[in-house]
Enzyme design. Structure first.
Site, mmCIF file in Angstrom:
data_model
loop_
_atom_site.group_PDB
_atom_site.id
_atom_site.type_symbol
_atom_site.label_atom_id
_atom_site.label_comp_id
_atom_site.label_asym_id
_atom_site.label_seq_id
_atom_site.Cartn_x
_atom_site.Cartn_y
_atom_site.Cartn_z
ATOM 1 N N ASP A 48 14.229 -0.448 -3.380
ATOM 2 C CA ASP A 48 13.140 0.528 -3.278
ATOM 3 C C ASP A 48 12.719 0.723 -1.826
ATOM 4 O OD1 ASP A 48 10.910 2.111 -3.617
ATOM 5 O OD2 ASP A 48 9.685 0.544 -4.538
ATOM 6 N N ASP A 74 11.570 8.038 -0.637
ATOM 7 C CA ASP A 74 11.289 6.894 -1.501
ATOM 8 C C ASP A 74 12.327 6.810 -2.613
ATOM 9 O OD1 ASP A 74 10.262 4.961 -3.178
ATOM 10 O OD2 ASP A 74 8.345 5.945 -3.532
#
Length: 422
Positions: free
Chosen positions: A131, A308
């Site tokens: 992530d 992201d």
């Protein structure tokens, strides 16, 4: 949120040396880590999975809320970006919580990109979500009685583990939290090994996380948004000289998805990488000077973007999202609480982003999240008014965008770059 486990395969190359030096650290020349593909928010019948989307949006809001809290803790209140606001904890609507008592069949893969890492000596393996929108490594602890179905980390079985002071907490959309204990240990991602890496061993989990097939998360953001207050894995790897380049890259797609650690995989893209310097030092992979076009015409410009990999749905500040959707013919507000909009399925808008160079277009299939219901003729769009509190001119671009480009994150140059997929 997490997708099904995948085995990590390694493609290691030995570093050539005419005169080997005793005890010299191995520096990985670049390691490819195949990733399990992220599914979509579409059901098998082509309709939009509203419940799954709502749960993802709530998790996304709480992730970035925690990032802002970490930023204030680590750098002080003046570190908040202009217009940023720490929002109240987001929660899953009560109507979905009531339905949650009945296990629903998942019609698609879950919503993450996962690979395998190892922690400790000897190695303990875990399936992990990578992530770029967070900065901590956490896995379930062997002392966690609620961590059912997940591999757990047993620090007593690692000769390189060291317990640290402090605590670690994660907030969930069901209003509960998970907490754990900080440790340092040896961590290996592909062939990249670092020592004394800070991580959290979670000792209690919410029911929401218990349903996730993956074991934990490895954040690839910067130190400023770390809950642990210490360097995340890749920063440690760069500082320890464990990678030949301070660069990692993603290809996310329906097949051949991978994270490449220590450079770029030239087999996966064509042409030059268009790089853009970071516009903020506040912990995110954030680049400025962005514009978005809608059917070839500029719909908004002069905003920042956070890239992201831990998100599917793109998010814009409320007013910016409203202005965007006002320009989409026959668009409708679909879910006011979550900021979701719909459009006629037979006219998917062409959406492209630019940072002063090439226009990077999102495919119609990626922008279209599915029909609101069978026969409605209205489909849900992948841009929401997320109102994440990140700033009045900051948009968040997740894998809806990243699946259409090869994305390069450079610690060496403090930049994010994009290239055409091969």
């Amino acid at each position: 949120m997490f997708c099904k486990a995948t085995l990590l395969t390694l493609a290691l190359a030995l570093l050539a040396s005419a005169t080997p030096v005793a005890n010299e650290q191995f520096v990985a020349p670049g390691i490819r880590i195949p990733l399990h593909k992220r599914g979509s928010l579409k059901n098998e019948d082509g309709t939009f999975n509203h419940e799954k989307a709502v749960r993802e949006i709530v998790k996304l809001k709480n992730k970035h809320r925690q990032n802002l809290l970490n930023l204030v803790t680590n750098l002080g209140p003046d570190a908040l970006p202009e217009g940023a606001e720490i929002k109240p904890l987001a929660t899953v609507p009560a109507s979905l919580e009531k339905r949650g008592a009945v296990k629903l069949t998942d019609q698609d893969e879950d919503l993450e990109w996962t690979g395998t890492i190892s922690i400790g000596s000897p190695a303990q393996s875990f399936t992990i979500d990578f992530d770029t929108g967070s900065s901590d490594l956490w896995v379930p602890s062997s002392s966690c009685s609620s961590c059912r179905g997940h591999k757990t980390y047993d620090p007593s079985k690692s000769s390189t583990s060291s317990k640290k002071s402090g605590s670690f907490r994660i907030s969930y959309g069901d209003g509960s939290t998970a907490s754990g204990t900080p440790y340092t240990d040896t961590v290996t991602v592909g062939g990249v090994e670092v020592t004394n890496q800070y991580l959290a061993a979670v000792t209690s989990e919410s029911s929401e996380f218990q349903q996730d097939p993956a074991d934990g998360l490895l954040g690839l953001g910067f130190t400023a948004i770390s809950s642990l207050g210490h360097d995340p894995f890749f920063i440690t790897a760069v500082n320890q000289g464990a990678v030949s380049e301070g660069v990692f890259s993603f290809k996310l797609g329906k097949s051949g998805s991978e994270l490449y650690v220590g450079g770029t995989n030239t087999d996966l893209y064509t042409g030059k990488i268009e790089s853009h310097k970071l516009s903020s030092s506040k912990g995110y992979w954030q680049i400025g000077g962005a514009s978005v076009t809608l059917n070839g015409k500029t719909a908004a410009s002069g905003f920042d973007t956070i890239i992201d990999s831990g998100s599917t749905i793109m998010a814009a500040p409320t007013k910016a999202a409203e202005a965007f959707w006002e320009q989409v013919p026959n668009a409708q507000l679909y879910d006011e609480d979550q900021g979701l909009y719909s459009f006629p399925c037979d006219s998917v808008p062409e959406v492209a982003f630019s940072w002063g160079g090439k226009r990077w277009t999102i495919s119609a299939d990626d922008f279209n999240l599915g029909e609101t219901e069978q026969g409605s003729g209205q489909c849900v769009g992948a841009l929401s008014s997320g109102d994440l509190g990140l700033g009045s001119s900051t948009w968040l671009l997740g894998d809806t965008f990243m699946k259409n480009v090869y994305t390069v994150f450079s610690v060496d140059d403090n930049s994010v770059g994009f290239a055409e997929l091969a």
